[in-house]
Design a protein around this motif. Structure first.
Motif, PDB file in Angstrom:
ATOM      1  N   GLY A  89      99.939  71.069  24.946  1.00 39.47           N
ATOM      2  CA  GLY A  89     101.274  70.641  24.548  1.00 39.47           C
ATOM      3  C   GLY A  89     101.377  70.196  23.099  1.00 39.47           C
ATOM      4  O   GLY A  89     100.517  70.515  22.262  1.00 39.47           O
ATOM      5  N   TYR A  90     102.425  69.428  22.828  1.00 47.10           N
ATOM      6  CA  TYR A  90     102.704  68.955  21.468  1.00 47.10           C
ATOM      7  C   TYR A  90     102.078  67.580  21.276  1.00 47.10           C
ATOM      8  O   TYR A  90     102.236  66.682  22.107  1.00 47.10           O
ATOM      9  N   HIS A  91     101.380  67.421  20.151  1.00 45.24           N
ATOM     10  CA  HIS A  91     100.705  66.159  19.842  1.00 45.24           C
ATOM     11  C   HIS A  91     101.362  65.555  18.598  1.00 45.24           C
ATOM     12  O   HIS A  91     101.547  66.242  17.582  1.00 45.24           O
ATOM     13  N   THR A  92     101.716  64.289  18.669  1.00 49.86           N
ATOM     14  CA  THR A  92     102.481  63.658  17.588  1.00 49.86           C
ATOM     15  C   THR A  92     101.602  63.133  16.463  1.00 49.86           C
ATOM     16  O   THR A  92     102.121  62.656  15.453  1.00 49.86           O
ATOM     17  N   ALA A  93     100.298  63.182  16.597  1.00 49.39           N
ATOM     18  CA  ALA A  93      99.402  62.684  15.557  1.00 49.39           C
ATOM     19  C   ALA A  93      99.605  63.461  14.260  1.00 49.39           C
ATOM     20  O   ALA A  93      99.944  64.653  14.268  1.00 49.39           O
ATOM     21  N   GLY A  94      99.381  62.773  13.137  1.00 49.39           N
ATOM     22  CA  GLY A  94      99.575  63.415  11.830  1.00 49.39           C
ATOM     23  C   GLY A  94     101.021  63.825  11.642  1.00 49.39           C
ATOM     24  O   GLY A  94     101.944  63.048  11.903  1.00 49.39           O
ATOM     25  N   THR A  95     101.223  65.053  11.239  1.00 48.81           N
ATOM     26  CA  THR A  95     102.592  65.565  11.080  1.00 48.81           C
ATOM     27  C   THR A  95     103.097  66.208  12.375  1.00 48.81           C
ATOM     28  O   THR A  95     104.212  66.719  12.416  1.00 48.81           O
ATOM     29  N   GLY A  96     102.265  66.193  13.424  1.00 47.08           N
ATOM     30  CA  GLY A  96     102.650  66.787  14.697  1.00 47.08           C
ATOM     31  C   GLY A  96     102.229  68.251  14.776  1.00 47.08           C
ATOM     32  O   GLY A  96     102.390  69.005  13.808  1.00 47.08           O
ATOM     33  N   PHE A  97     101.688  68.660  15.910  1.00 50.39           N
ATOM     34  CA  PHE A  97     101.267  70.061  16.061  1.00 50.39           C
ATOM     35  C   PHE A  97     101.087  70.383  17.539  1.00 50.39           C
ATOM     36  O   PHE A  97     100.924  69.500  18.389  1.00 50.39           O
ATOM     37  N   TRP A  98     101.123  71.696  17.825  1.00 53.52           N
ATOM     38  CA  TRP A  98     100.879  72.197  19.174  1.00 53.52           C
ATOM     39  C   TRP A  98      99.413  72.582  19.307  1.00 53.52           C
ATOM     40  O   TRP A  98      98.828  73.181  18.401  1.00 53.52           O
ATOM     41  N   LEU A  99      98.827  72.274  20.449  1.00 53.57           N
ATOM     42  CA  LEU A  99      97.461  72.711  20.700  1.00 53.57           C
ATOM     43  C   LEU A  99      97.199  72.740  22.202  1.00 53.57           C
ATOM     44  O   LEU A  99      97.387  71.739  22.899  1.00 53.57           O
ATOM     45  N   ASN A 100      96.786  73.892  22.684  1.00 54.94           N
ATOM     46  CA  ASN A 100      96.258  74.030  24.043  1.00 54.94           C
ATOM     47  C   ASN A 100      94.773  74.339  23.906  1.00 54.94           C
ATOM     48  O   ASN A 100      94.399  75.284  23.212  1.00 54.94           O
ATOM     49  N   ALA A 101      93.935  73.546  24.558  1.00 55.59           N
ATOM     50  CA  ALA A 101      92.495  73.749  24.406  1.00 55.59           C
ATOM     51  C   ALA A 101      91.763  73.251  25.642  1.00 55.59           C
ATOM     52  O   ALA A 101      92.227  72.330  26.329  1.00 55.59           O
ATOM     53  N   ASP A 124      91.008  75.760  13.003  1.00 52.39           N
ATOM     54  CA  ASP A 124      91.543  74.712  12.131  1.00 52.39           C
ATOM     55  C   ASP A 124      92.273  73.642  12.941  1.00 52.39           C
ATOM     56  O   ASP A 124      92.105  72.439  12.707  1.00 52.39           O
ATOM     57  N   MET A 125      93.089  74.081  13.897  1.00 55.07           N
ATOM     58  CA  MET A 125      93.872  73.134  14.687  1.00 55.07           C
ATOM     59  C   MET A 125      92.990  72.360  15.666  1.00 55.07           C
ATOM     60  O   MET A 125      93.251  71.187  15.957  1.00 55.07           O
ATOM     61  N   LEU A 126      91.949  72.989  16.170  1.00 51.41           N
ATOM     62  CA  LEU A 126      91.000  72.270  17.016  1.00 51.41           C
ATOM     63  C   LEU A 126      90.341  71.149  16.217  1.00 51.41           C
ATOM     64  O   LEU A 126      90.226  70.008  16.700  1.00 51.41           O
ATOM     65  N   ILE A 127      89.930  71.443  14.994  1.00 59.33           N
ATOM     66  CA  ILE A 127      89.305  70.429  14.143  1.00 59.33           C
ATOM     67  C   ILE A 127      90.297  69.318  13.800  1.00 59.33           C
ATOM     68  O   ILE A 127      89.935  68.135  13.766  1.00 59.33           O
ATOM     69  N   GLU A 128      91.562  69.675  13.590  1.00 61.56           N
ATOM     70  CA  GLU A 128      92.565  68.641  13.316  1.00 61.56           C
ATOM     71  C   GLU A 128      92.713  67.696  14.509  1.00 61.56           C
ATOM     72  O   GLU A 128      92.864  66.491  14.342  1.00 61.56           O
ATOM     73  N   ALA A 129      92.654  68.249  15.713  1.00 64.19           N
ATOM     74  CA  ALA A 129      92.715  67.401  16.916  1.00 64.19           C
ATOM     75  C   ALA A 129      91.515  66.452  16.959  1.00 64.19           C
ATOM     76  O   ALA A 129      91.644  65.288  17.361  1.00 64.19           O
ATOM     77  N   PHE A 130      90.341  66.933  16.538  1.00 62.08           N
ATOM     78  CA  PHE A 130      89.178  66.048  16.438  1.00 62.08           C
ATOM     79  C   PHE A 130      89.428  64.944  15.415  1.00 62.08           C
ATOM     80  O   PHE A 130      89.138  63.766  15.656  1.00 62.08           O
ATOM     81  N   GLN A 131      89.947  65.319  14.269  1.00 65.20           N
ATOM     82  CA  GLN A 131      90.155  64.367  13.182  1.00 65.20           C
ATOM     83  C   GLN A 131      91.140  63.268  13.556  1.00 65.20           C
ATOM     84  O   GLN A 131      91.010  62.123  13.113  1.00 65.20           O
ATOM     85  N   HIS A 132      92.135  63.589  14.386  1.00 65.05           N
ATOM     86  CA  HIS A 132      93.144  62.600  14.777  1.00 65.05           C
ATOM     87  C   HIS A 132      92.792  61.878  16.075  1.00 65.05           C
ATOM     88  O   HIS A 132      93.578  61.064  16.564  1.00 65.05           O
ATOM     89  N   GLY A 133      91.618  62.150  16.632  1.00 68.96           N
ATOM     90  CA  GLY A 133      91.186  61.445  17.829  1.00 68.96           C
ATOM     91  C   GLY A 133      91.877  61.868  19.112  1.00 68.96           C
ATOM     92  O   GLY A 133      91.779  61.171  20.134  1.00 68.96           O
ATOM     93  N   ILE A 134      92.563  63.010  19.098  1.00 69.71           N
ATOM     94  CA  ILE A 134      93.203  63.504  20.321  1.00 69.71           C
ATOM     95  C   ILE A 134      92.142  63.916  21.332  1.00 69.71           C
ATOM     96  O   ILE A 134      92.273  63.687  22.537  1.00 69.71           O
ATOM     97  N   ILE A 135      91.088  64.530  20.846  1.00 70.30           N
ATOM     98  CA  ILE A 135      89.912  64.860  21.636  1.00 70.30           C
ATOM     99  C   ILE A 135      88.691  64.445  20.833  1.00 70.30           C
ATOM    100  O   ILE A 135      88.750  64.333  19.603  1.00 70.30           O
ATOM    101  N   GLN A 136      87.601  64.205  21.512  1.00 68.68           N
ATOM    102  CA  GLN A 136      86.401  63.713  20.845  1.00 68.68           C
ATOM    103  C   GLN A 136      85.373  64.831  20.699  1.00 68.68           C
ATOM    104  O   GLN A 136      85.045  65.511  21.681  1.00 68.68           O
TER     105      GLN A 136
END
Length: 247
Positions: A89-101, A124-136
């Motif tokens: 779904g949509y993640h509000t971290a940072g500027t906001g982005f979609w990611l299914n993983a 790139d988007m997977l790494i951004e999710a790591f950087q924002h702590g959405i996934i570890q």
């Protein structure tokens, strides 16, 4: 009180790959024209946003909210498909982005970030999710895009692909397609190389055991010994005689 079997079957057979669900507002439905509207607890698939399964409040554990139901269904499907974790779904971290993983472990991911409509890759988007702590990240080096490989595919998860030990297990599944197909989700099969498990090589056929040499032929008087070339005959000893060659 367990979740309704029909509800579990519906989410298990839904083809979107993460199996993640999000909560929705309670809906009142008419199941009998002579009765009042009945409350239901609906959820929504985070991948496609088009699948909205629901259950009657009366069929759910007492006090179960849409948020709790969405979490329970997500955990159920994640376990069924063998994921260590999944997000959608949509993640509000940072500027906001979609990611299914989803992550199988051993450095193997399924990733789709195409809904962002930008030039950034799924990695790139997977790494951004790591950087924002959405996934570890399982390994701190997972923040380096140079350590990944990625292959575009289309996958249908209407039944789980099991077991998945490495990328080859996904590529070999009939539920994976190299081209778009109805009911198949776009996904990148992403491998983090330092943890990736190599596909096992087909084992070579066992070598045939060497044939044992035939037992030596018993020599009789008058025969020639193949080893020393002497004739087999009666020969003297220090006392007495023996029959044999000169070996």
């Amino acid at each position: 009180m367990a979740l309704p079997a029909a509800l579990l079957t519906a989410v298990e057979r839904h083809s979107c790959f993460t199996g993640c669900y999000r909560s929705e507002s309670e809906v009142q439905v008419c199941i009998d024209p002579a009765q009042a509207l009945v409350p239901t607890v609906p959820v929504c698939c985070s991948d496609c946003l088009n699948f909205h399964p629901a259950a009657l409040v009366s069929l759910l554990p007492l006090g179960m909210t849409s948020y709790a139901l969405a979490n329970a269904l997500t955990v159920h499907v994640r376990s069924l498909r063998g994921y260590k974790w999944a997000t959608g779904g949509y993640h509000t971290a940072g500027t906001g982005f979609w990611l299914n993983a989803a992550y199988y472990g051993n450095g193997l991911f399924l990733v789709d970030a195409a809904r962002n409509r930008n030039a950034r890759t799924d990695v790139d988007m997977l790494i951004e999710a790591f950087q924002h702590g959405i996934i570890q990240p399982e390994d701190p080096r997972m923040l380096d895009p140079a350590l990944y490989t990625s292959e575009l595919a289309y996958i249908n998860m209407s039944r789980p692909i099991l077991p998945v030990r490495n990328k080859q297990d996904l590529l070999a599944s009939p539920q994976r397609s190299a081209t778009p197909r109805q009911g198949f989700s776009r996904v990148s099969i992403v491998e983090f190389q330092p943890l990736a498990v190599a596909a096992p090589f087909a084992s070579a056929p066992p070598a045939k055991p060497a044939k044992s040499a035939p037992p030596p032929r018993e020599l009789k008087p008058g025969d020639t010994c193949p080893t020393c070339g002497a004739a087999v005959m009666e020969r003297p000893l220090f006392s007495g005689t023996f029959v044999g060659c000169l070996c």
